[in-house]
Scaffold this active site. Sequence first.
Site, PDB file in Angstrom:
ATOM      1  N   ASP A 184       0.858  -1.188   0.000  1.00  0.00           N
ATOM      2  CA  ASP A 184       0.000   0.000   0.000  1.00  0.00           C
ATOM      3  C   ASP A 184       0.893   1.237   0.000  1.00  0.00           C
ATOM      4  O   ASP A 184       2.111   1.135   0.080  1.00  0.00           O
ATOM      5  CB  ASP A 184      -0.979  -0.025   1.168  1.00  0.00           C
ATOM      6  CG  ASP A 184      -0.268   0.072   2.489  1.00  0.00           C
ATOM      7  OD1 ASP A 184       0.943   0.336   2.499  1.00  0.00           O
ATOM      8  OD2 ASP A 184      -0.921  -0.118   3.531  1.00  0.00           O
TER       9      ASP A 184
ATOM     10  N   ASP B 179      -7.756  -7.088   1.078  1.00  0.00           N
ATOM     11  CA  ASP B 179      -6.718  -7.303   2.093  1.00  0.00           C
ATOM     12  C   ASP B 179      -7.262  -6.724   3.382  1.00  0.00           C
ATOM     13  O   ASP B 179      -7.954  -5.712   3.365  1.00  0.00           O
ATOM     14  CB  ASP B 179      -5.414  -6.574   1.724  1.00  0.00           C
ATOM     15  CG  ASP B 179      -5.494  -5.094   2.028  1.00  0.00           C
ATOM     16  OD1 ASP B 179      -6.195  -4.383   1.291  1.00  0.00           O
ATOM     17  OD2 ASP B 179      -4.892  -4.649   3.027  1.00  0.00           O
TER      18      ASP B 179
END
Length: 359
Positions: free
Chosen positions: A77, A259
Amino acid sequence: MGATLQTGHGGLELPAFLPDATRGVIRTLDWGDAQGCGVSGICVNTFHLQNRPGATVIAAAGGIHGFTGWSGPVLSDSGGFQVFSLLQGDPNLGSVTARGFVYRAARGGRKVVFTPEKCIHQQFRIGADAIVCLDHCVWAGLDAGTQRQAVENTVRWARRCRDAYEVEAANSRRRPLLFAVVQGGNRLDLRRECAERLAEVGFDGYGFGGWPVDAGGQLVEAVDTMARYLPRGSCLWGLGIGKPEHVVAAARMGYGLFDCVIPTRDARHGRLYVSAHPFDGRRLRGRDFYRRVYILDLKHVRADVPLDPHCDCACCTRHSLAYLHHLYAIREPAGHRLGTVHNLRFYARMMQALKDEAA
Ligand SMILES: [Zn+2]
């Protein structure tokens, strides 16, 4: 659904749930455990990894795959959400400007300027197979002016990330997938606008930014809005969508990647997911396809039955509920490992059921 996302380390069959390996590890597991559960990829956190061990250490090991030994797909991320959270906790630590974030990790600490360009540079050094543009996240309930500003910054920064990506790709000869993040809070007009403007720039996929779940625990309408206004066939990543019923609902809206810390964190806290029926060939219904078991509940002391009779994980096929309860009661790390193995296997079975449903 039914598609495969090709990455530099193999294909991810969609929809896929990627456990969070925030600091380069799925807590309590090794990669053999993860593969045994059917984990097809992992998600790492740029903010935490660049703090420790540092992107330099990871780059020197040949990137996140060489450093950790995980050979499958890795998503990273942007780290933007962690900076946002840091500034929410203590606004005196920094601010958001048109350039990016300016912050100190602690009062009196070194000033860090976190720009879209730096965000992409760090993710290239970590070497994930899919990376994410820096975005400007704000609380969903804030006024329209603040949401508008967040969308403007998000789109502008995504364009800068796209440009920085091309420079990094030319230098490194690697082309990870690049995801943009859609903001707009709960304002559906802004969500739509943000999605359409990002799609115009063009990315390999799009993530849902902000809060996917409302105060009542329901998936917000913006999750569906984003899916409807991106080009058909786009790879959609439900960032932070993690409860089983939410994953199922979002996958049916077209989201392909998920996720979340929920299955692994819940396992360490003794909250385990048990299927209400075998998943093969059956449609998963609302919240009724599973229940949560609190492993420390005293009613399990003599339960000489598997935790989940429908589960084929290393825990359910070898151990009784009573034994697992015992391991948790004595705070044995092996118990946390078995609980994590079970929860991740539950998610893998759920994702397989969604693939079967779409086939
Ligand atoms: Zn199990």
